[in-house]
Design a protein around this motif. Structure first.
Motif, PDB file in Angstrom:
ATOM      1  N   LEU A   1      -1.934   8.956  -2.159  1.00  0.00           N
ATOM      2  CA  LEU A   1      -1.496   9.662  -3.361  1.00  0.00           C
ATOM      3  C   LEU A   1      -2.596   9.569  -4.420  1.00  0.00           C
ATOM      4  N   GLU A   2      -2.461  10.359  -5.456  1.00  0.00           N
ATOM      5  CA  GLU A   2      -3.386  10.292  -6.582  1.00  0.00           C
ATOM      6  C   GLU A   2      -4.841  10.358  -6.122  1.00  0.00           C
TER       7      GLU A   2
ATOM      8  N   LYS B   1      -5.712  10.819  -2.258  1.00  0.00           N
ATOM      9  CA  LYS B   1      -5.100  11.940  -1.539  1.00  0.00           C
ATOM     10  C   LYS B   1      -6.141  12.777  -0.791  1.00  0.00           C
TER      11      LYS B   1
ATOM     12  N   ASP C   1       1.410   3.403  -2.194  1.00  0.00           N
ATOM     13  CA  ASP C   1       0.885   4.571  -2.896  1.00  0.00           C
ATOM     14  C   ASP C   1      -0.428   5.089  -2.291  1.00  0.00           C
TER      15      ASP C   1
ATOM     16  N   SER D   1       0.819  -1.219   0.000  1.00  0.00           N
ATOM     17  CA  SER D   1       0.000   0.000   0.000  1.00  0.00           C
ATOM     18  C   SER D   1       0.853   1.269   0.000  1.00  0.00           C
TER      19      SER D   1
END
Length: 74
Positions: free
Chosen positions: A33-34, A37, A30, A28
């Motif tokens: 993020l993206e 977020k 990431d 996990s």
């Protein structure tokens, strides 16, 4: 994603008689993020994002009488 998880957990719980279900959680990196977020910010940070997710998955597993296991660093 939660609809998919619910379906998958139900299927696994039905197929395997073990009282344990390992939910992983080690990939996990990431999260927050993206697309997640904004949710991380709304929940008060990355730790709360993780906690909210894993509590939801935990509840799904408990519905099928599974004892949840996950990696120790989570």
């Amino acid at each position: 994603v939660y609809k998919y998880l619910e379906t998958t957990i139900k299927e696994i719980a039905t197929l395997f008689p073990s009282p344990y279900l390992h939910i992983g959680g080690d990939e996990s990196f990431d999260a927050g993020l993206e697309k997640s977020k904004i949710q991380a910010i709304q929940l008060g940070g990355l730790a709360n994002l993780h906690s909210t997710h894993y509590k939801r998955v935990y509840a799904m597993c408990k519905k099928y009488n599974k004892q949840v296991m996950m990696y120790g660093d989570m």
